[in-house]
Structure formats: C-alpha cells, structure tokens
Design a protein around this motif. Structure first.
Motif: not given
Length: 111
Positions: A1-14, A77-90
């Motif tokens: 699974m391709e991860l979304i650009n976390l920086h862009e997502f956070i910027e858009n959320t803000i 909405q940031l939580y599931p994305i961060l969890m996906e990043y965590k799972n990918q790292v693990l």
C-alpha cells in the motif's frame, strides 16, 4: 500500500481548520451526544449547553468546552493515517519490539 504524503495531509488539515473554524461557543448536536453515550468506556458524560463534563471511573471530573469536540473532529482523521505509517515501519522490522524500535529511532535523531 502506498502511503499518502503526510506533510501535505497535515497542511491541508490545518488549512481546513483555519478557514472553517469559528471561534464561538457551540452546542453539540443531539446525534453526537447519543453516539457518545452509547459508545463510552466506563466514563460518565454530562452535556451542558456549552460545556461537557467527563467523570472518569477514578471519580475525577474533567470540564471541557464543547468546542474541543469540534476541534478534535478536524484532526481525528489523522489517526488512521499515522497508524498506517506505524504499521509500515513495524513491518520493516518484524523481529523488533515497538519499544526497541522507538529507542533506535531516537538514537538516530539525536546523533
């Protein structure tokens, strides 16, 4: 699974938060109150007009403006994305505990 650009997502959320949030007292919708009351984890919720009281099982009460729930809605909405990043790292380090991995990452950052 391709991860979304976390920086862009956070910027858009803000940006969404900054452009849509209105600084005023708010009343919570009845549907939200009913949802919370049917999905609580042992805490007792009391909803007032502009404030909510959360009484924990330890008998400590937290008073919070209802506005906090609206603020949280922008960022939850940031939580599931961060969890996906965590799972990918693990997944990259399958035989390493989360604690060990965290310590290794801290060493890299601090070096």
């Amino acid at each position: 699974m391709e991860l979304i650009n976390l920086h862009e997502f956070i910027e858009n959320t803000i940006n969404n938060f900054d452009s849509q949030f209105v600084e005023r007292d708010v009343e919570l919708p009845q549907a939200f109150k009913e949802y919370v009351l049917t999905h609580k984890d042992g805490d007792k919720y009391t909803f007032l007009r502009y404030t909510s009281i959360v009484k924990a099982s330890s008998d400590l009460s937290t008073y919070c403006p209802n506005q906090w729930f609206f603020i949280a809605a922008y960022y939850c909405q940031l939580y599931p994305i961060l969890m996906e990043y965590k799972n990918q790292v693990l997944a990259l380090f399958p035989n390493t505990s989360t604690k060990e991995l965290g310590e290794s990452i801290k060493k890299c950052v601090n070096d």
